[in-house]
Design a protein around this motif. Sequence first.
Motif, PDB file in Angstrom:
ATOM      1  N   TRP A 311       1.140  -1.170   0.235  1.00 62.53           N
ATOM      2  CA  TRP A 311       0.066  -0.266   0.259  1.00 62.53           C
ATOM      3  C   TRP A 311       0.592   1.600   0.100  1.00 62.53           C
ATOM      4  O   TRP A 311       1.346   1.655   0.852  1.00 62.53           O
ATOM      5  N   GLY A 312       0.626   2.343  -0.158  1.00 60.48           N
ATOM      6  CA  GLY A 312       1.317   3.276  -1.148  1.00 60.48           C
ATOM      7  C   GLY A 312       2.751   3.459  -2.147  1.00 60.48           C
ATOM      8  O   GLY A 312       2.813   4.428  -2.395  1.00 60.48           O
ATOM      9  N   LEU A 313       2.660   2.123  -2.554  1.00 60.86           N
ATOM     10  CA  LEU A 313       3.324   2.402  -3.757  1.00 60.86           C
ATOM     11  C   LEU A 313       3.555   2.274  -5.219  1.00 60.86           C
ATOM     12  O   LEU A 313       3.910   3.228  -5.869  1.00 60.86           O
ATOM     13  N   ASP A 314       1.361   2.520  -5.430  1.00 61.36           N
ATOM     14  CA  ASP A 314       1.369   2.940  -6.768  1.00 61.36           C
ATOM     15  C   ASP A 314       1.372   4.712  -6.972  1.00 61.36           C
ATOM     16  O   ASP A 314       1.512   5.220  -7.284  1.00 61.36           O
ATOM     17  N   PHE A 315       1.391   4.912  -5.311  1.00 63.80           N
ATOM     18  CA  PHE A 315       1.381   6.387  -5.447  1.00 63.80           C
ATOM     19  C   PHE A 315       2.595   7.083  -5.611  1.00 63.80           C
ATOM     20  O   PHE A 315       3.245   7.792  -6.436  1.00 63.80           O
ATOM     21  N   ALA A 316       3.816   5.971  -5.759  1.00 63.31           N
ATOM     22  CA  ALA A 316       4.839   6.629  -5.848  1.00 63.31           C
ATOM     23  C   ALA A 316       5.823   6.153  -7.081  1.00 63.31           C
ATOM     24  O   ALA A 316       7.075   6.321  -7.302  1.00 63.31           O
ATOM     25  N   LEU A 317       5.121   5.190  -7.591  1.00 64.49           N
ATOM     26  CA  LEU A 317       5.473   4.451  -8.948  1.00 64.49           C
ATOM     27  C   LEU A 317       6.399   5.177  -9.860  1.00 64.49           C
ATOM     28  O   LEU A 317       6.756   4.769 -10.761  1.00 64.49           O
ATOM     29  N   VAL A 360      -6.199  -7.523   8.843  1.00 65.53           N
ATOM     30  CA  VAL A 360      -5.626  -7.782   7.144  1.00 65.53           C
ATOM     31  C   VAL A 360      -5.115  -6.240   7.166  1.00 65.53           C
ATOM     32  O   VAL A 360      -4.467  -5.523   6.801  1.00 65.53           O
ATOM     33  N   ARG A 361      -6.409  -5.785   6.941  1.00 69.88           N
ATOM     34  CA  ARG A 361      -6.742  -4.513   6.642  1.00 69.88           C
ATOM     35  C   ARG A 361      -6.083  -3.199   7.265  1.00 69.88           C
ATOM     36  O   ARG A 361      -5.707  -2.311   6.945  1.00 69.88           O
ATOM     37  N   GLU A 362      -5.900  -3.663   8.774  1.00 65.51           N
ATOM     38  CA  GLU A 362      -5.649  -2.341   9.538  1.00 65.51           C
ATOM     39  C   GLU A 362      -3.791  -2.074   9.215  1.00 65.51           C
ATOM     40  O   GLU A 362      -3.464  -1.442   9.319  1.00 65.51           O
ATOM     41  N   ARG A 363      -3.619  -3.207   9.060  1.00 58.72           N
ATOM     42  CA  ARG A 363      -1.996  -3.466   9.072  1.00 58.72           C
ATOM     43  C   ARG A 363      -1.442  -2.788   7.271  1.00 58.72           C
ATOM     44  O   ARG A 363      -0.844  -2.294   7.242  1.00 58.72           O
ATOM     45  N   CYS A 364      -3.104  -2.806   6.171  1.00 68.85           N
ATOM     46  CA  CYS A 364      -2.331  -2.242   5.449  1.00 68.85           C
ATOM     47  C   CYS A 364      -2.595  -0.250   5.172  1.00 68.85           C
ATOM     48  O   CYS A 364      -1.691  -0.468   4.932  1.00 68.85           O
ATOM     49  N   LYS A 365      -3.170  -0.086   6.509  1.00 69.31           N
ATOM     50  CA  LYS A 365      -3.682   1.006   6.687  1.00 69.31           C
ATOM     51  C   LYS A 365      -1.775   1.371   7.142  1.00 69.31           C
ATOM     52  O   LYS A 365      -1.073   2.654   6.637  1.00 69.31           O
ATOM     53  N   LYS A 366      -1.446   0.928   7.996  1.00 66.45           N
ATOM     54  CA  LYS A 366      -0.559   1.303   8.839  1.00 66.45           C
ATOM     55  C   LYS A 366       0.408   1.768   7.912  1.00 66.45           C
ATOM     56  O   LYS A 366       1.937   1.929   7.706  1.00 66.45           O
ATOM     57  N   GLU A 367       0.600   0.289   6.955  1.00 65.38           N
ATOM     58  CA  GLU A 367       1.604   0.111   5.633  1.00 65.38           C
ATOM     59  C   GLU A 367       1.778   1.764   4.801  1.00 65.38           C
ATOM     60  O   GLU A 367       2.741   2.091   4.614  1.00 65.38           O
ATOM     61  N   TRP A 368       0.806   1.439   4.632  1.00 62.46           N
ATOM     62  CA  TRP A 368       0.294   2.969   3.839  1.00 62.46           C
ATOM     63  C   TRP A 368       1.535   4.029   4.124  1.00 62.46           C
ATOM     64  O   TRP A 368       2.358   4.823   3.522  1.00 62.46           O
ATOM     65  N   THR A 369       1.024   4.804   5.525  1.00 63.03           N
ATOM     66  CA  THR A 369       1.618   6.007   6.947  1.00 63.03           C
ATOM     67  C   THR A 369       2.869   4.965   6.266  1.00 63.03           C
ATOM     68  O   THR A 369       3.842   5.910   6.291  1.00 63.03           O
ATOM     69  N   MET A 370       3.969   3.902   7.126  1.00 64.49           N
ATOM     70  CA  MET A 370       4.748   3.696   7.114  1.00 64.49           C
ATOM     71  C   MET A 370       5.653   4.069   6.003  1.00 64.49           C
ATOM     72  O   MET A 370       7.453   4.693   5.926  1.00 64.49           O
ATOM     73  N   PHE A 371       5.381   3.683   4.690  1.00 65.63           N
ATOM     74  CA  PHE A 371       5.349   4.102   3.460  1.00 65.63           C
ATOM     75  C   PHE A 371       6.095   5.167   3.202  1.00 65.63           C
ATOM     76  O   PHE A 371       6.984   6.081   2.609  1.00 65.63           O
ATOM     77  N   GLN A 372       4.453   5.820   3.149  1.00 67.89           N
ATOM     78  CA  GLN A 372       4.858   7.535   3.039  1.00 67.89           C
ATOM     79  C   GLN A 372       6.189   7.939   3.400  1.00 67.89           C
ATOM     80  O   GLN A 372       6.549   9.100   3.627  1.00 67.89           O
ATOM     81  N   ASP A 373       6.170   7.317   5.656  1.00 69.28           N
ATOM     82  CA  ASP A 373       7.119   8.109   5.840  1.00 69.28           C
ATOM     83  C   ASP A 373       8.531   8.162   5.010  1.00 69.28           C
ATOM     84  O   ASP A 373       9.211   8.815   5.919  1.00 69.28           O
ATOM     85  N   ARG A 374       8.774   6.690   5.084  1.00 67.51           N
ATOM     86  CA  ARG A 374      10.399   6.574   4.784  1.00 67.51           C
ATOM     87  C   ARG A 374      10.557   7.408   3.485  1.00 67.51           C
ATOM     88  O   ARG A 374      11.543   7.588   3.771  1.00 67.51           O
ATOM     89  N   MET A 375       9.559   7.515   2.950  1.00 71.41           N
ATOM     90  CA  MET A 375       9.767   7.563   1.515  1.00 71.41           C
ATOM     91  C   MET A 375       9.871   9.610   1.962  1.00 71.41           C
ATOM     92  O   MET A 375      10.898   9.115   1.275  1.00 71.41           O
ATOM     93  N   GLU A 376       9.551  10.010   2.711  1.00 68.35           N
ATOM     94  CA  GLU A 376       9.562  11.583   2.632  1.00 68.35           C
ATOM     95  C   GLU A 376      10.779  11.825   3.461  1.00 68.35           C
ATOM     96  O   GLU A 376      11.656  12.306   2.947  1.00 68.35           O
TER      97      GLU A 376
END
Length: 396
Positions: A311-317, A360-376
């Motif tokens: 999750w979040g990968l599609d916004f960074a492709l 599973v859905r909660e984990r997806c949402k957490k990963e989206w936030t974590m990915f955005q934070d790492r990218m920034e």
Amino acid sequence: MANLGILGRSVLRKSNESVRLTIIIFIGMIFGFLLGISFSSVTITKLRIPSSIFSYITDKNSVIYNHQWTTVRSQNKDSSFLKPSEASKIHVPTNPRGAERLPPGIVSSESDFFLRRLWGEPSEDLLKKQKYLITFTVGYDQRYNIDAAVKKFSDNFTILLFHYDGRVSEWDEFEWSKHAIHVSARKQTKWWFAKRFLHPDIVAPYEYIFIWDEDLGLDHFNAEEYIRLVKKHGLEISQPGLEPNNGLTWKMTERRPDREVHKETVDKPGWCKDPHSPPCAGFVEIMATVFSRGAWRCAWHMIQNDLVHGWGLDFALGKCVEPPHEKIGVVDAQWIIHQVVPSLGNQGQAENGKAPWEGVRERCKKEWTMFQDRMEAAEAAYEEKSWTASRSSAQS
């Protein structure tokens, strides 16, 4: 008396022959001993023994090839053959990491998923090399949907199934499955598999890599025509258009029946700060993504090892192609239906009174936030380093 004389001469002749035979045997033993001593000092290379004598030894279970004589003769013929002391000095910095000590001619840095025989000439193994790769992450319950989907892909495609439920052998009911590649790891996601088994050097032979979910309806899809349109419109990252239904999340991915491809859209007010930025342009979902070889090499490096849902990968492709609003798009003329089957969600574990899919859905949402934070954080660190380097250069 005459008879006795004859007998005496006969005995004497036999005695002389015995003495002669004894002398010959003794001389032969001495000669053999001397020959044995001298043989040990003769080098192997001076002996002209046909190498075919040592060709191979077979038994019931194995064939052992003896190349000793061929190797020795090759050393004599080629004065450039490296001795062990010289070979250890090889160091080629341009070789792949870890292979610097190898001569470049032996380095095989890329691989593939082409199936090969256990017999015959290696050069004759492949009747055809597939140009594209399609992967599905699957559970056994979706086997008939996958069976129908696979039939939409020609023999130009290598079929690779990632099994998250551990059920592999049952797929043999489908003839195509016997020629597919199967990878099994229980309760793992598509992007977990992709990170570990789709390294860019493994999929390098394929022009396009399809990384798809299992709950897709492909009644209106033809893979070869899809590839033709992708090439025609210069798309490096793409997906088929989605038929509007309850499985549609983003306006960008909605199929437009009046065109072949679209690369931008207009979404809800405030969703797109820049009309050339996601989710209004330079954007496709991670549901049914198709990558060019070059785009996948970038995307693979961006996939995080521990953020398995993607999750979040599609916004960074868009960071993997330039310009993203021209190289990323949706193919409307070849469209699919998202069937919204929560099969992977059911692989979760019920905790604190919540259903497995909720966790599973909660984990997806957490990963989206974590990915955005790492990218920034990564971008900020890069900018700071660049600014510091630029300042130091200006001062010097």
